[in-house]
Design a protein around this motif. Structure first.
Motif, PDB file in Angstrom:
ATOM      1  N   THR A 103       0.681  -0.914   0.062  1.00  0.00           N
ATOM      2  CA  THR A 103       0.012   0.138   0.207  1.00  0.00           C
ATOM      3  C   THR A 103       0.489   1.530  -0.086  1.00  0.00           C
ATOM      4  OG1 THR A 103      -0.356   0.126   2.155  1.00  0.00           O
ATOM      5  CG2 THR A 103      -1.283  -1.358   1.398  1.00  0.00           C
ATOM      6  N   GLY A 104       2.480   1.113   0.058  1.00  0.00           N
ATOM      7  CA  GLY A 104       2.641   2.182  -0.205  1.00  0.00           C
ATOM      8  C   GLY A 104       3.037   2.426   1.999  1.00  0.00           C
ATOM      9  N   SER A 105       2.428   2.128   2.185  1.00  0.00           N
ATOM     10  CA  SER A 105       2.458   2.829   3.928  1.00  0.00           C
ATOM     11  C   SER A 105       4.237   2.449   4.569  1.00  0.00           C
ATOM     12  CB  SER A 105       1.499   2.296   4.706  1.00  0.00           C
ATOM     13  OG  SER A 105       0.956   3.172   5.053  1.00  0.00           O
ATOM     14  N   PHE A 106       5.052   2.810   5.233  1.00  0.00           N
ATOM     15  CA  PHE A 106       6.074   2.520   5.971  1.00  0.00           C
ATOM     16  C   PHE A 106       6.570   3.892   6.780  1.00  0.00           C
ATOM     17  CE2 PHE A 106       7.148   5.303   2.259  1.00  0.00           C
ATOM     18  CZ  PHE A 106       8.034   6.285   2.588  1.00  0.00           C
ATOM     19  N   GLU A 107       6.863   3.555   7.778  1.00  0.00           N
ATOM     20  CA  GLU A 107       8.166   3.983   9.109  1.00  0.00           C
ATOM     21  C   GLU A 107       9.218   4.357   8.510  1.00  0.00           C
ATOM     22  OE1 GLU A 107       7.314   1.764  13.413  1.00  0.00           O
ATOM     23  OE2 GLU A 107       5.950   3.537  13.873  1.00  0.00           O
ATOM     24  N   ALA A 108       9.177   5.434   8.709  1.00  0.00           N
ATOM     25  CA  ALA A 108      11.190   6.342   8.984  1.00  0.00           C
ATOM     26  C   ALA A 108      11.161   7.087  10.192  1.00  0.00           C
ATOM     27  CB  ALA A 108      10.776   7.263   7.623  1.00  0.00           C
ATOM     28  N   LEU A 109      12.631   7.135  10.105  1.00  0.00           N
ATOM     29  CA  LEU A 109      12.541   7.791  11.413  1.00  0.00           C
ATOM     30  C   LEU A 109      12.598   9.445  11.115  1.00  0.00           C
ATOM     31  CD1 LEU A 109      13.870   7.650  14.494  1.00  0.00           C
ATOM     32  CD2 LEU A 109      16.787   8.629  12.929  1.00  0.00           C
ATOM     33  N   VAL A 110      12.815  10.467  10.568  1.00  0.00           N
ATOM     34  CA  VAL A 110      12.238  11.648  10.692  1.00  0.00           C
ATOM     35  C   VAL A 110      12.572  12.703  12.157  1.00  0.00           C
ATOM     36  CG1 VAL A 110      10.461  13.851  10.436  1.00  0.00           C
ATOM     37  CG2 VAL A 110      10.227  11.112   9.670  1.00  0.00           C
ATOM     38  N   VAL A 111      13.498  13.239  12.030  1.00  0.00           N
ATOM     39  CA  VAL A 111      14.142  14.993  12.533  1.00  0.00           C
ATOM     40  C   VAL A 111      13.056  15.766  11.908  1.00  0.00           C
ATOM     41  CG1 VAL A 111      15.379  16.233  13.146  1.00  0.00           C
ATOM     42  CG2 VAL A 111      16.222  13.639  12.367  1.00  0.00           C
ATOM     43  N   ASP A 112      12.792  16.974  13.361  1.00  0.00           N
ATOM     44  CA  ASP A 112      11.655  17.707  12.598  1.00  0.00           C
ATOM     45  C   ASP A 112      11.882  18.581  13.694  1.00  0.00           C
ATOM     46  OD1 ASP A 112       9.843  18.882  11.859  1.00  0.00           O
ATOM     47  OD2 ASP A 112       7.452  17.951  11.885  1.00  0.00           O
ATOM     48  N   LYS A 113      11.405  19.688  13.444  1.00  0.00           N
ATOM     49  CA  LYS A 113      11.448  21.305  14.304  1.00  0.00           C
ATOM     50  C   LYS A 113       9.783  21.302  14.157  1.00  0.00           C
ATOM     51  CE  LYS A 113      15.242  22.464  14.710  1.00  0.00           C
ATOM     52  NZ  LYS A 113      16.702  24.823  14.387  1.00  0.00           N
ATOM     53  N   LEU A 131      15.649   0.263  13.838  1.00  0.00           N
ATOM     54  CA  LEU A 131      15.209   1.797  13.404  1.00  0.00           C
ATOM     55  C   LEU A 131      14.951   2.446  14.329  1.00  0.00           C
ATOM     56  CD1 LEU A 131      15.311   3.389  11.217  1.00  0.00           C
ATOM     57  CD2 LEU A 131      12.612   2.967  10.659  1.00  0.00           C
ATOM     58  N   ARG A 132      14.692   1.490  15.742  1.00  0.00           N
ATOM     59  CA  ARG A 132      13.905   2.228  16.744  1.00  0.00           C
ATOM     60  C   ARG A 132      14.719   2.434  17.486  1.00  0.00           C
ATOM     61  NH1 ARG A 132      12.090  -3.535  16.619  1.00  0.00           N
ATOM     62  NH2 ARG A 132      13.457  -4.521  18.489  1.00  0.00           N
ATOM     63  N   ASP A 133      15.905   1.815  17.547  1.00  0.00           N
ATOM     64  CA  ASP A 133      17.398   1.811  18.279  1.00  0.00           C
ATOM     65  C   ASP A 133      17.786   2.804  17.712  1.00  0.00           C
ATOM     66  OD1 ASP A 133      16.329  -0.055  19.667  1.00  0.00           O
ATOM     67  OD2 ASP A 133      16.626  -1.523  18.354  1.00  0.00           O
ATOM     68  N   VAL A 134      17.921   3.077  17.178  1.00  0.00           N
ATOM     69  CA  VAL A 134      18.514   4.509  16.441  1.00  0.00           C
ATOM     70  C   VAL A 134      19.379   5.857  17.130  1.00  0.00           C
ATOM     71  CG1 VAL A 134      19.192   6.416  14.412  1.00  0.00           C
ATOM     72  CG2 VAL A 134      18.828   4.240  13.359  1.00  0.00           C
ATOM     73  N   GLY A 169      18.956   7.562   4.200  1.00  0.00           N
ATOM     74  CA  GLY A 169      18.891   6.174   3.946  1.00  0.00           C
ATOM     75  C   GLY A 169      17.988   5.770   5.506  1.00  0.00           C
ATOM     76  N   LEU A 170      17.568   5.909   6.097  1.00  0.00           N
ATOM     77  CA  LEU A 170      17.335   5.902   7.612  1.00  0.00           C
ATOM     78  C   LEU A 170      15.288   5.333   7.951  1.00  0.00           C
ATOM     79  CD1 LEU A 170      19.294   7.567  10.389  1.00  0.00           C
ATOM     80  CD2 LEU A 170      19.322   5.180   9.936  1.00  0.00           C
ATOM     81  N   SER A 171      15.104   5.057   7.125  1.00  0.00           N
ATOM     82  CA  SER A 171      13.725   4.480   5.910  1.00  0.00           C
ATOM     83  C   SER A 171      14.144   3.575   5.181  1.00  0.00           C
ATOM     84  CB  SER A 171      13.318   5.721   5.490  1.00  0.00           C
ATOM     85  OG  SER A 171      11.748   5.662   4.297  1.00  0.00           O
ATOM     86  N   PRO A 172      12.867   3.145   5.490  1.00  0.00           N
ATOM     87  CA  PRO A 172      13.420   1.652   4.054  1.00  0.00           C
ATOM     88  C   PRO A 172      12.434   1.575   2.896  1.00  0.00           C
ATOM     89  CG  PRO A 172      10.871   1.296   5.172  1.00  0.00           C
ATOM     90  CD  PRO A 172      11.431   2.149   6.318  1.00  0.00           C
ATOM     91  N   LEU A 173      12.606   2.832   1.980  1.00  0.00           N
ATOM     92  CA  LEU A 173      12.655   3.332   0.711  1.00  0.00           C
ATOM     93  C   LEU A 173      12.523   4.504   0.939  1.00  0.00           C
ATOM     94  CD1 LEU A 173      10.295   1.706  -1.267  1.00  0.00           C
ATOM     95  CD2 LEU A 173       8.758   3.340  -0.475  1.00  0.00           C
ATOM     96  N   ALA A 174      13.378   4.424  -0.039  1.00  0.00           N
ATOM     97  CA  ALA A 174      13.930   5.768  -0.828  1.00  0.00           C
ATOM     98  C   ALA A 174      13.771   5.909  -2.174  1.00  0.00           C
ATOM     99  CB  ALA A 174      15.487   5.365  -0.115  1.00  0.00           C
ATOM    100  N   ARG A 175      13.353   7.646  -2.597  1.00  0.00           N
ATOM    101  CA  ARG A 175      13.746   7.770  -3.624  1.00  0.00           C
ATOM    102  C   ARG A 175      15.165   8.914  -4.511  1.00  0.00           C
ATOM    103  NH1 ARG A 175       8.570   9.107  -4.170  1.00  0.00           N
ATOM    104  NH2 ARG A 175       7.868   7.210  -5.266  1.00  0.00           N
ATOM    105  N   GLY A 183      11.969  10.831  16.193  1.00  0.00           N
ATOM    106  CA  GLY A 183      11.527   9.479  16.209  1.00  0.00           C
ATOM    107  C   GLY A 183      10.924   9.162  15.057  1.00  0.00           C
ATOM    108  N   LEU A 184      10.190   8.142  15.299  1.00  0.00           N
ATOM    109  CA  LEU A 184       9.637   7.320  14.047  1.00  0.00           C
ATOM    110  C   LEU A 184       7.981   8.138  13.543  1.00  0.00           C
ATOM    111  CD1 LEU A 184       9.758   2.979  15.326  1.00  0.00           C
ATOM    112  CD2 LEU A 184      11.879   4.958  13.730  1.00  0.00           C
ATOM    113  N   ARG A 185       8.267   8.013  12.585  1.00  0.00           N
ATOM    114  CA  ARG A 185       6.960   8.525  12.118  1.00  0.00           C
ATOM    115  C   ARG A 185       6.523   7.858  10.466  1.00  0.00           C
ATOM    116  NH1 ARG A 185       6.922  14.830   9.973  1.00  0.00           N
ATOM    117  NH2 ARG A 185       7.450  14.772  12.696  1.00  0.00           N
TER     118      ARG A 185
END
Length: 336
Positions: free
Chosen positions: A6-16, A313-316, A105-111, A24-26
């Motif tokens: 379906t295209g859903s995945f969890e990636a590590l995200v840095v946000d302000k 990923l959760r341990d990064v 690269g801290l995501s299972p999918l990259a374009r 954290g994971l998003r």
């Protein structure tokens, strides 16, 4: 949660948000990814000092938020609009804008743009590729530049500073594999056997490169050349200790950005200071360097030694804190 159809995945995200940095994971959708010709199913990434800085409020790495960090990735092509790559091919990408201006690269999918992508050498599996990653690639460029500047194995000991770190570990292993007499510098007495297993013939205490007394304009001529990912005050001592006509390849600043040196090593001993950047290295040169590095290291078995730790990923975030605190050895691999 990994990538699904379906295209859903969890990636590590840095946000302000509200001026505060969040790491954290998003959950994301494939449509959230930035433009690029090659869609990659990321199997492995690896952690670098730059990634650790990217997840710090004052790290100075990321300019635009939100951002998926990770300057390294390796996986298989899922889709490609560029004829150079086909679905199923094993590829890697390091540097350029990954994890800095472009989702990394801290995501299972990259374009990613096709001009950033390199096929993985046949001697390496995807995990091996990330055992090297940016750190190994930087070490390879450093040695290439030193050799281009006249270094060869019979000239004497080659010093590697910060030898238990990512760049340092890879440099020790690669230099040893190429027949050099390697002197590895570290402040960690418990890691001497690790460095010898990588191929170091001599162990140099970190304090020897940062004496309490002021660094003399010229010290005893000791090293034929040096690979230095540390910088700072110790680099001044290294420069003053290089033999006539030798070179130092500098690629990092974990010891600081200021170097209290003089012109004496350069004008009296003909020493060269070589700046090493792996981020913008041209793609054609990348292919050659990756092939040469894979050929040199894969038969030695040292890549498994360099892979000191594999995390999810959760341990990064906690692993990045270990990097910043100097508690890490070798390379930290992220399995996605």
């Amino acid at each position: 949660m990994g990538y699904d159809s379906t295209g859903s995945f969890e990636a590590l995200v840095v946000d302000k948000r509200g001026g505060a940095l969040e790491v954290g994971l998003r959950e994301m959708q494939s449509g959230d990814l930035p433009p690029g010709e090659v869609l990659i199913r990321v199997r492995f990434s690896s952690l670098n000092y730059k990634d650790a800085l990217a997840c710090q409020p004052d790290g100075g790495i990321i300019r635009t938020y939100p951002m998926v960090p990770g300057i390294d990735l390796a996986g298989e092509v899922l889709e490609s609009s560029d004829s150079r790559f086909s679905p199923g091919e094993r590829v890697l990408a390091t540097g350029f804008g990954l994890g800095v201006t472009h989702f990394g690269g801290l995501s299972p999918l990259a374009r990613v743009p096709a001009d950033w992508v390199v096929r993985v050498p046949p001697q390496l599996d995807l995990r091996d590729a990330m055992a090297l990653g940016t750190a190994g690639f930087t070490a390879a460029i450093s040695i290439e530049r030193l050799e281009h500047n006249g270094l060869w194995p019979g000239q004497g000991p080659v010093l590697v500073t910060g030898a238990t770190g990512g760049v340092g570990s890879c440099a020790v292993a690669l230099l040893a594999a190429k027949g050099y007499e390697v002197a590895a510098s570290t402040g960690k007495e418990a890691e001497h056997e690790y460095l010898r297993a990588l191929g170091a013939r001599h162990i140099v205490a970190r304090r020897e490169l940062s004496p309490d007394a002021a660094v003399k304009p010229l010290e005893k001529q000791t090293w034929a050349a040096a690979v230095d990912p540390v910088g700072g005050r110790s680099l001044a001592f290294v420069l003053a200790s290089i033999r006539y006509g030798g070179s130092v390849a500098v690629s990092g600043l974990t010891g600081g950005g200021a170097v209290p040196t003089t012109v004496h090593p350069f004008i009296l001993r003909g020493v060269s200071l070589l700046g090493i950047d792996s981020v913008q290295c041209p793609i054609e040169r990348r292919y050659a360097l990756w092939a040469d590095t894979a050929e040199a290291l894969q038969p030695t078995g040292t890549l498994e030694l360099i892979c000191a730790r594999t995390v999810r990923l959760r341990d990064v975030p906690s692993a990045l804190q270990d990097l910043l605190a100097g508690r890490a050895r070798g390379r930290i691999i992220v399995e996605l």
